[in-house]
Enzyme design. Structure first.
Site, PDB file in Angstrom:
ATOM      1  N   ILE A  22       1.119  -1.231  -0.059  1.00 24.14           N
ATOM      2  CA  ILE A  22       0.145  -0.204   0.250  1.00 24.14           C
ATOM      3  C   ILE A  22       0.449   0.950   0.088  1.00 24.14           C
ATOM      4  CG2 ILE A  22      -1.691   1.006   1.409  1.00 24.14           C
ATOM      5  CD1 ILE A  22      -2.924  -1.459   1.889  1.00 24.14           C
ATOM      6  N   TYR A 180      -0.725  -9.028  16.325  1.00 23.07           N
ATOM      7  CA  TYR A 180      -1.587  -7.981  15.520  1.00 23.07           C
ATOM      8  C   TYR A 180      -2.912  -7.530  15.683  1.00 23.07           C
ATOM      9  CZ  TYR A 180      -2.451  -6.306  10.589  1.00 23.07           C
ATOM     10  OH  TYR A 180      -2.618  -5.858   9.058  1.00 23.07           O
ATOM     11  N   LYS A 184      -3.310  -3.152  15.796  1.00 21.14           N
ATOM     12  CA  LYS A 184      -3.777  -2.629  14.956  1.00 21.14           C
ATOM     13  C   LYS A 184      -5.106  -1.846  15.802  1.00 21.14           C
ATOM     14  CE  LYS A 184      -1.776  -2.954  11.142  1.00 21.14           C
ATOM     15  NZ  LYS A 184      -1.279  -2.259  10.535  1.00 21.14           N
TER      16      LYS A 184
END
Length: 267
Positions: A22, A180, A184
């Site tokens: 990204i 993870y 996040k």
């Protein structure tokens, strides 16, 4: 080259994590949308990106600055910002894309503590360091304005716009992904707190939650696939653009509607 769907009124963009994924597509999208300068940040200076960015550039004199920096190291982050200022005078857009994915799929009872700490350091602490340094710099800048060619009305662009890239596990929990998922969730909390803290500085901070490569989540998408990087990058540039001057502290979910339903039986 196709015309960019989102237009920028010039400006300098700083993008972390530009070596791949990204972050790389965001740099291309900024070039295509008309940024005057782009700072390309990764662990290793992404020189390979320069030719591609120029290929997509809408601005005839696009300036590029590759910087090698570790976003978990405070000195590196401070040097990154100062290098950008020395080269271009200001940072109008910051997109924080650098981070790591899911490196451990152990359930809670067998959680890898080292993996948890490493993930939190990279994703959460790294986000904090980048937002701290960029917010401090942007707060000292003069605001910019934009005049609409349709209404001829002028409105403030503020002192800058920041977009933090999170992930769908930042808004839902997934099995065997505690490091993870927690990191996040923390990224979103850091970004939203930064948005509130930056009200007084007229700096916008937004979040993009994209459906990532994670197999279990990807299978639940209505399109049966993850978002391609370009689909996420275009939305990020929109959030930085004059078209989004009234969007602040928001989390834009890019998941083809997957999180609309609680019926996730294939987990």
């Amino acid at each position: 080259m196709a015309l960019a769907s989102i237009k920028l009124d010039g400006g300098t963009a700083l993008v972390t994590g530009t070596a791949s994924g990204i972050g790389k597509e965001v740099a291309f999208a900024f070039a295509e949308a008309g940024a005057h300068a782009i700072v390309l940040v990764d662990l290793h200076a992404p020189d390979i990106m320069l030719e591609k960015c120029r290929q997509y550039a809408a601005h005839p004199d696009l300036r590029l600055l590759p910087i090698a920096a570790n976003i978990t190291v405070e000195k590196d982050v401070e040097n990154m910002v100062q290098s950008a200022i020395s080269a271009f005078g200001r940072i109008d857009y910051c997109v924080h894309s650098a981070g790591i994915g899911c490196i451990s799929r152990a359930p809670t009872e067998r959680l890898d503590v080292e993996a948890f700490q490493h993930t939190m350091t990279t994703n959460a602490s790294g986000t904090m360091l980048v937002l701290r340094a960029v917010s401090n710099l942007m707060a000292k800048q003069e605001p910019r304005t934009y005049t609409s060619p349709r209404s001829n009305a002028t409105r403030s662009l503020g002192r800058g716009a920041i977009v933090v890239i999170s992930s769908i596990p930042g808004i839902i929990a997934s099995p065997d992904m505690m490091p993870y998922t927690v990191s996040k969730h923390a990224v979103i909390a850091i970004a939203k707190t930064a948005a509130v803290d930056n009200f007084r500085h007229n700096i916008r901070v937004n979040i993009v939650d994209g459906l990532s490569w994670i197999k279990g989540l990807r299978a639940m998408s209505a399109l049966q696939r993850a978002a391609v990087p370009e689909e996420v990058a275009d939305a990020i540039v929109f959030l930085c653009s004059p078209a989004a001057t009234f969007i602040n502290g928001s989390a834009l979910v890019i998941d083809a509607g997957m999180t609309l339903t609680a019926l996730r039986s294939n987990l």
